[in-house]
Scaffold this motif. Sequence first.
Motif, PDB file in Angstrom:
ATOM      1  N   LEU A 184       0.828  -1.208   0.000  1.00 24.13           N
ATOM      2  CA  LEU A 184       0.000   0.000   0.000  1.00 24.13           C
ATOM      3  C   LEU A 184       0.862   1.257   0.000  1.00 24.13           C
ATOM      4  CD1 LEU A 184      -2.852   1.183   0.142  1.00 24.13           C
ATOM      5  CD2 LEU A 184      -2.709   1.049   2.637  1.00 24.13           C
ATOM      6  N   LEU A 185       1.891   1.275   0.859  1.00 27.52           N
ATOM      7  CA  LEU A 185       2.772   2.440   0.921  1.00 27.52           C
ATOM      8  C   LEU A 185       3.526   2.626  -0.393  1.00 27.52           C
ATOM      9  CD1 LEU A 185       4.213   1.980   4.526  1.00 27.52           C
ATOM     10  CD2 LEU A 185       2.759   3.866   3.757  1.00 27.52           C
ATOM     11  N   LEU A 186       4.043   1.544  -0.940  1.00 26.80           N
ATOM     12  CA  LEU A 186       4.813   1.647  -2.183  1.00 26.80           C
ATOM     13  C   LEU A 186       3.936   2.046  -3.360  1.00 26.80           C
ATOM     14  CD1 LEU A 186       7.206  -1.403  -1.842  1.00 26.80           C
ATOM     15  CD2 LEU A 186       7.830   1.014  -1.769  1.00 26.80           C
ATOM     16  N   ALA A 187       2.693   1.554  -3.377  1.00 26.39           N
ATOM     17  CA  ALA A 187       1.796   1.934  -4.469  1.00 26.39           C
ATOM     18  C   ALA A 187       1.506   3.425  -4.432  1.00 26.39           C
ATOM     19  CB  ALA A 187       0.499   1.136  -4.370  1.00 26.39           C
ATOM     20  N   THR A 188       1.275   3.979  -3.221  1.00 24.97           N
ATOM     21  CA  THR A 188       0.991   5.410  -3.084  1.00 24.97           C
ATOM     22  C   THR A 188       2.177   6.246  -3.542  1.00 24.97           C
ATOM     23  OG1 THR A 188      -0.494   4.970  -1.224  1.00 24.97           O
ATOM     24  CG2 THR A 188       0.337   7.223  -1.474  1.00 24.97           C
ATOM     25  N   VAL A 189       3.364   5.911  -3.037  1.00 29.86           N
ATOM     26  CA  VAL A 189       4.558   6.674  -3.395  1.00 29.86           C
ATOM     27  C   VAL A 189       4.867   6.505  -4.885  1.00 29.86           C
ATOM     28  CG1 VAL A 189       7.023   6.981  -2.964  1.00 29.86           C
ATOM     29  CG2 VAL A 189       5.469   6.532  -1.049  1.00 29.86           C
ATOM     30  N   SER A 190       4.632   5.321  -5.425  1.00 33.36           N
ATOM     31  CA  SER A 190       4.933   5.072  -6.832  1.00 33.36           C
ATOM     32  C   SER A 190       4.059   5.905  -7.756  1.00 33.36           C
ATOM     33  CB  SER A 190       4.757   3.583  -7.152  1.00 33.36           C
ATOM     34  OG  SER A 190       5.707   2.810  -6.449  1.00 33.36           O
ATOM     35  N   VAL A 191       2.794   6.095  -7.390  1.00 35.78           N
ATOM     36  CA  VAL A 191       1.913   6.939  -8.202  1.00 35.78           C
ATOM     37  C   VAL A 191       2.450   8.364  -8.253  1.00 35.78           C
ATOM     38  CG1 VAL A 191      -0.367   7.986  -8.317  1.00 35.78           C
ATOM     39  CG2 VAL A 191      -0.158   5.547  -7.881  1.00 35.78           C
TER      40      VAL A 191
END
Length: 318
Positions: A16-23
């Motif tokens: 979840l954290l990586l998906a947010t930062v990746s966007v």
Amino acid sequence: MTQRPGRRLGAWCAGLLLATVSVVMGCRAADTDGITPVPQLLAFLPWLLAPAGLALLCALLARWWVGLVWGVAVLGLLAWYLEPYGKTGEPDGPPVATFRVLTSNVEFGRGTPALARILRAEQPDVVFVQECESGCRATLDHDFATVYPHRRAVEADGSRGSLILSRFPLRPTAGVRGTMGMPGAVADVRGHAVRLQLAHPMPPLPEQLGLWRGELGRLRAFAATGGDTPTILAGDFNASQDHAAFRHILDTGLTDAARLTGHDRAPSWPSRTASVIGAQIDHVLVTRDFAATRARFLRVSGTDHRALVADLTLHRRT
């Protein structure tokens, strides 16, 4: 083999954290500000290192090797974009004038008394004041009439009022159209014409991203039409170097004075937390005719913005 519940939770948190930062990082790499909440998160891009680092730790504890590689890649991309944007260079010609510029958002005039004290202490030659309502204008007119005999104002209350104060003679210009006042002028700096433009576009609130982009676009158009005239574009841009709309202004040939003096990541807002976390949205942008020898962010009581003071040297083009 069945994954333990704790590891499963760690992997989910990391994902979840990586998906947010990746966007957010994807928009940064694609040179777009995206949609809410991306523009708001881009303002605090350096602090995305915290959730990315936490995600990496969660992936490690969960033994989620794909997430571990993902986290390392995201952290590497973040580190890449922490570098200052654009190129810098020293002016070629000889110096012809040295002077001091200050910009301050006084937050509906509440920071005016503190700003007055700073003006007496710092003695800038040109001052850009945002959110300078009627009380602010009256105070600065009364206390600094002889110090700054030349001025340009958008006379309005609340956040719409703005003011340029100058020791140098000013010739009025049309300024830049915006929801909040953005006056402009051409200063006679010891016989040399210098364009002055105050910047105060709307903030990137969820319901007005188009307005924010449009007003930053008008500032870019102003910067792009200056020809060979030295230009100073200063104020509260409600944008940082991590916003595409702001970088497009820099791409016209302007450079941030704070960047020239090594303060490209010093936060200016919100001032109450700027020593811990914040965004640099207050800027003094200059054409290649200028060198910046010093830039400082100063706390101004009563407002949520730090003031920016920059010492500039104007050079003659060769």
